[in-house]
Design an enzyme around this catalytic site. Structure first.
Site, PDB file in Angstrom:
ATOM      1  N   ASP A  48       0.818  -1.216   0.000  1.00 41.69           N
ATOM      2  CA  ASP A  48       0.000   0.000   0.000  1.00 41.69           C
ATOM      3  C   ASP A  48       0.850   1.264   0.000  1.00 41.69           C
ATOM      4  O   ASP A  48       2.017   1.249   0.415  1.00 41.69           O
ATOM      5  CB  ASP A  48      -0.891   0.032   1.249  1.00 41.69           C
ATOM      6  CG  ASP A  48      -2.008  -0.992   1.209  1.00 41.69           C
ATOM      7  OD1 ASP A  48      -2.060  -1.798   0.248  1.00 41.69           O
ATOM      8  OD2 ASP A  48      -2.833  -0.992   2.141  1.00 41.69           O
ATOM      9  N   ASP A  49       0.221   2.363  -0.442  1.00 40.44           N
ATOM     10  CA  ASP A  49       0.706   3.742  -0.246  1.00 40.44           C
ATOM     11  C   ASP A  49       1.762   4.217  -1.237  1.00 40.44           C
ATOM     12  O   ASP A  49       2.275   5.323  -1.099  1.00 40.44           O
ATOM     13  CB  ASP A  49       1.238   3.960   1.177  1.00 40.44           C
ATOM     14  CG  ASP A  49       0.181   3.759   2.246  1.00 40.44           C
ATOM     15  OD1 ASP A  49      -1.005   3.629   1.879  1.00 40.44           O
ATOM     16  OD2 ASP A  49       0.528   3.726   3.433  1.00 40.44           O
ATOM     17  N   HIS A  65      -5.872   2.668  -4.238  1.00 39.46           N
ATOM     18  CA  HIS A  65      -5.814   2.919  -2.790  1.00 39.46           C
ATOM     19  C   HIS A  65      -6.281   4.337  -2.458  1.00 39.46           C
ATOM     20  O   HIS A  65      -5.892   4.889  -1.440  1.00 39.46           O
ATOM     21  CB  HIS A  65      -4.380   2.692  -2.290  1.00 39.46           C
ATOM     22  CG  HIS A  65      -4.257   2.515  -0.797  1.00 39.46           C
ATOM     23  ND1 HIS A  65      -5.105   1.720  -0.061  1.00 39.46           N
ATOM     24  CD2 HIS A  65      -3.364   3.028   0.094  1.00 39.46           C
ATOM     25  CE1 HIS A  65      -4.746   1.748   1.210  1.00 39.46           C
ATOM     26  NE2 HIS A  65      -3.699   2.536   1.338  1.00 39.46           N
ATOM     27  N   HIS A  88      -5.178   9.136   0.200  1.00 39.83           N
ATOM     28  CA  HIS A  88      -5.256   8.422   1.489  1.00 39.83           C
ATOM     29  C   HIS A  88      -6.187   9.125   2.481  1.00 39.83           C
ATOM     30  O   HIS A  88      -5.937   9.161   3.687  1.00 39.83           O
ATOM     31  CB  HIS A  88      -3.869   8.252   2.105  1.00 39.83           C
ATOM     32  CG  HIS A  88      -3.732   7.012   2.946  1.00 39.83           C
ATOM     33  ND1 HIS A  88      -4.123   6.947   4.255  1.00 39.83           N
ATOM     34  CD2 HIS A  88      -3.255   5.775   2.640  1.00 39.83           C
ATOM     35  CE1 HIS A  88      -3.876   5.737   4.740  1.00 39.83           C
ATOM     36  NE2 HIS A  88      -3.346   4.992   3.770  1.00 39.83           N
ATOM     37  N   HIS A 108       3.738  -2.415   3.116  1.00 39.51           N
ATOM     38  CA  HIS A 108       3.837  -1.047   2.612  1.00 39.51           C
ATOM     39  C   HIS A 108       5.220  -0.855   1.992  1.00 39.51           C
ATOM     40  O   HIS A 108       6.211  -1.332   2.539  1.00 39.51           O
ATOM     41  CB  HIS A 108       3.618  -0.036   3.740  1.00 39.51           C
ATOM     42  CG  HIS A 108       2.259  -0.155   4.371  1.00 39.51           C
ATOM     43  ND1 HIS A 108       1.965  -1.148   5.273  1.00 39.51           N
ATOM     44  CD2 HIS A 108       1.127   0.593   4.224  1.00 39.51           C
ATOM     45  CE1 HIS A 108       0.685  -1.022   5.662  1.00 39.51           C
ATOM     46  NE2 HIS A 108       0.169   0.016   5.037  1.00 39.51           N
TER      47      HIS A 108
END
Length: 214
Positions: A35-36, A86, A90, A181
């Site tokens: 993620d991210d 995603h 965020h 991540h």
């Protein structure tokens, strides 16, 4: 530290077309997910480690990061990894209106499609939190929320040695979707140790299957 999320006891009963917690276990597959990203200085090194271990993964990307680092996204696709959504920046989806949630997803979908040519990507809500209205939207439109069944806990900023210790003590099982991540040295260092061990144990590393549209 427990890599098995308690909420999985409830979420795993939902249909996979609504929310995917595990992938197909055939062939002793594990599903690495990050993620991210993309994050310059980290994602490139992570891609190197994946290539060295013949591992494919799914990257759940932020729209604003895609815009800043398109070359890294292009490399992901070229090396056989899959892309996921995603959100754009965020945002906390439990704190923004539904229309803004849809805009965050749509903006990022458009960006992702420019790299892999796909119209629909799996969506992972930031921090794994989402309102029931969003789940209902994906249930109706069969867009596919992607969750996980195994949490590396790398966001706790533990050193690589601790991450390795936890994952050795409670190893993943075939079909697990592993949450990670691509923004820390510890994650990269831990995977450089664990991927060869998992391969020796008979696991293969695959990207998540595409969303099946009705």
């Amino acid at each position: 530290m427990n890599p098995r999320p308690n909420r999985l006891k409830v979420l795993r009963w939902l249909p996979d077309s609504w929310l995917l917690c595990t992938g197909p276990s055939a062939g002793n597959a594990l599903y690495l997910s990050f993620d991210d990203g993309p994050n310059v200085g980290f994602t490139e090194r992570l891609l190197d480690v994946l290539a060295e271990n013949e591992a494919k993964a799914t990257f759940f990307l932020l729209g604003e990061q895609i815009e800043q680092h398109p070359d890294i996204v292009a490399r992901m696709v070229a090396e056989g990894h899959s892309l996921g959504n995603h959100s754009y920046d965020h945002a906390r989806f439990t704190r923004i209106p539904h229309a803004e949630q849809m805009d965050q997803i749509a903006r990022t979908e458009t960006l992702l499609g420019k790299f892999d040519g796909k119209a629909v990507h799996r969506f992972r809500p930031p921090s794994g939190k989402f309102p029931l209205s969003l789940l209902a939207h994906f249930a109706i439109h069969r867009g596919g929320i992607a969750y996980w069944s195994y949490d590396s806990l790398d966001y706790q900023k533990k050193p690589a040695t601790e991450l390795v210790e936890v994952m050795r003590a409670q190893p993943p099982r075939a079909g697990d979707i592993i949450l990670m991540h691509d923004e820390s040295d510890a994650t990269i260092e831990a995977l450089a140790i664990l991927l060869p061990e998992w391969r020796t144990a008979g696991f293969v590393f695959r990207a998540l299957p595409d969303v099946r549209q009705a």
